[in-house]
Enzyme design. Structure first.
Site, PDB file in Angstrom:
ATOM      1  N   GLU A   1       1.314  -1.465  -0.147  1.00 23.14           N
ATOM      2  CA  GLU A   1      -0.074   0.004   0.177  1.00 23.14           C
ATOM      3  C   GLU A   1       0.701   1.152  -0.249  1.00 23.14           C
ATOM      4  OE1 GLU A   1      -2.988   0.540   3.263  1.00 23.14           O
ATOM      5  OE2 GLU A   1      -4.058  -1.797   2.654  1.00 23.14           O
TER       6      GLU A   1
ATOM      7  N   ASP B   1      -6.645  10.062   9.278  1.00 22.55           N
ATOM      8  CA  ASP B   1      -5.412   8.981   9.423  1.00 22.55           C
ATOM      9  C   ASP B   1      -4.861   9.520  10.797  1.00 22.55           C
ATOM     10  OD1 ASP B   1      -4.976   7.732   7.275  1.00 22.55           O
ATOM     11  OD2 ASP B   1      -3.895   9.594   6.068  1.00 22.55           O
TER      12      ASP B   1
ATOM     13  N   TYR C   1     -11.407  -3.598   2.175  1.00 17.51           N
ATOM     14  CA  TYR C   1     -10.242  -3.845   4.021  1.00 17.51           C
ATOM     15  C   TYR C   1     -11.525  -3.440   4.729  1.00 17.51           C
ATOM     16  CZ  TYR C   1      -6.281  -0.632   5.740  1.00 17.51           C
ATOM     17  OH  TYR C   1      -5.421  -0.033   6.580  1.00 17.51           O
TER      18      TYR C   1
END
Length: 263
Positions: free
Chosen positions: A49, A60, A175
């Site tokens: 990734e 994030d 994911y």
């Protein structure tokens, strides 16, 4: 069949789970970042990734945010990120590369131009965290038409009513975000992740890869035992932030990969 499909087919035939490693392109600088990426397959990484730094990375945690800030301060651009992918492809034609980031840089480039350049550079999949399924016509469907998988995130709050919409046009793998919140904020727990992975598997034949909150070989193994593989990002980025030599970063990655592969 994409490189991602081929990788999961190979791992299944070998009876192994996948190990996915995230690094931020351009962190701490372009040369070092490229060297790390080129070394990941040899350290046991099945899928890379590759983060594209962005000025407003809402999903994030601080570790990844700071990595993006370092990369941007060093002059990292979308072109340079694609250049890292091209550098890997000079010696590796099999390890999938998934570009992970936000839609703004892609939109600014222009979707058609970006997809053509990404495919030429050897990008196999995209994770774009700020494009919901309702916007699939914007990037997801054009990406798949260009031969690039579009990987969707499922979370603990993705209930049975929402899940079919999330899975509708997802390809490559799903994911699963193991925790609520941002990256690096808590430790993943296999006993809570396992039932959620099983629930998603009842709705799709795609592999389920689990990320967020995996920092050690033991946790990578525990998560891989209840899923099709594990993703580690913040723990690797922390090694880079600490100024560890490339060889030590790759040695750390190798221990994580061994953990996931031992599941």
């Amino acid at each position: 069949m994409t490189r991602i499909d081929d990788t999961f087919a190979r791992l299944k035939s070998e009876g192994r789970k996948a190990f996915v490693a995230y690094v931020m392109a351009g962190d701490p600088d372009l040369e070092t970042s490229t060297e790390i990426v080129k070394g990941l397959p040899g350290a046991g990484v099945d899928i890379i990734e590759l983060g594209q730094p962005f000025t407003d990375p809402m999903a994030d945690g601080s570790t990844i945010q700071k990595a993006g800030q370092r990369a941007l301060a060093g002059g990292q651009t979308l072109d340079k990120t694609l250049g890292i992918a091209r550098a890997l492809r000079e010696t590796d034609q099999t390890t999938p590369i998934v570009m992970m980031g936000y839609y703004n840089p892609i939109f600014s480039r222009g979707v058609d131009r970006f997809l053509a350049e990404a495919a030429e550079a050897g990008i196999d999949g995209l994770i774009v965290v700020d494009l919901p399924p309702e916007e699939d016509a914007e990037l997801c469907l054009p990406a798949q038409a260009a031969g690039i998988d579009f990987i969707r995130l499922a979370t603990p709050t993705t209930d049975d009513r929402r899940l079919p919409r999330v899975l509708q046009n997802t390809s490559g793998f799903v994911y699963y975000v193991s925790i609520n919140g941002i990256t690096g904020s808590a430790e993943a727990q296999a006993d809570t992740v396992g039932p959620e992975v099983a629930r998603i598997k009842r709705a799709t034949d795609l592999p389920i890869i689990v990320g967020f909150g995996i920092r050690s070989p033991g946790t990578a193994k525990a998560i891989a035992e209840v899923a099709d593989g594990a993703v580690v990002g913040s723990a690797i980025v922390s090694q880079i932030a600490d100024g560890k030599p490339v060889s030590e970063v790759l040695d750390f990655v190798r221990t994580l990969a061994e953990g996931a592969h031992s599941a």
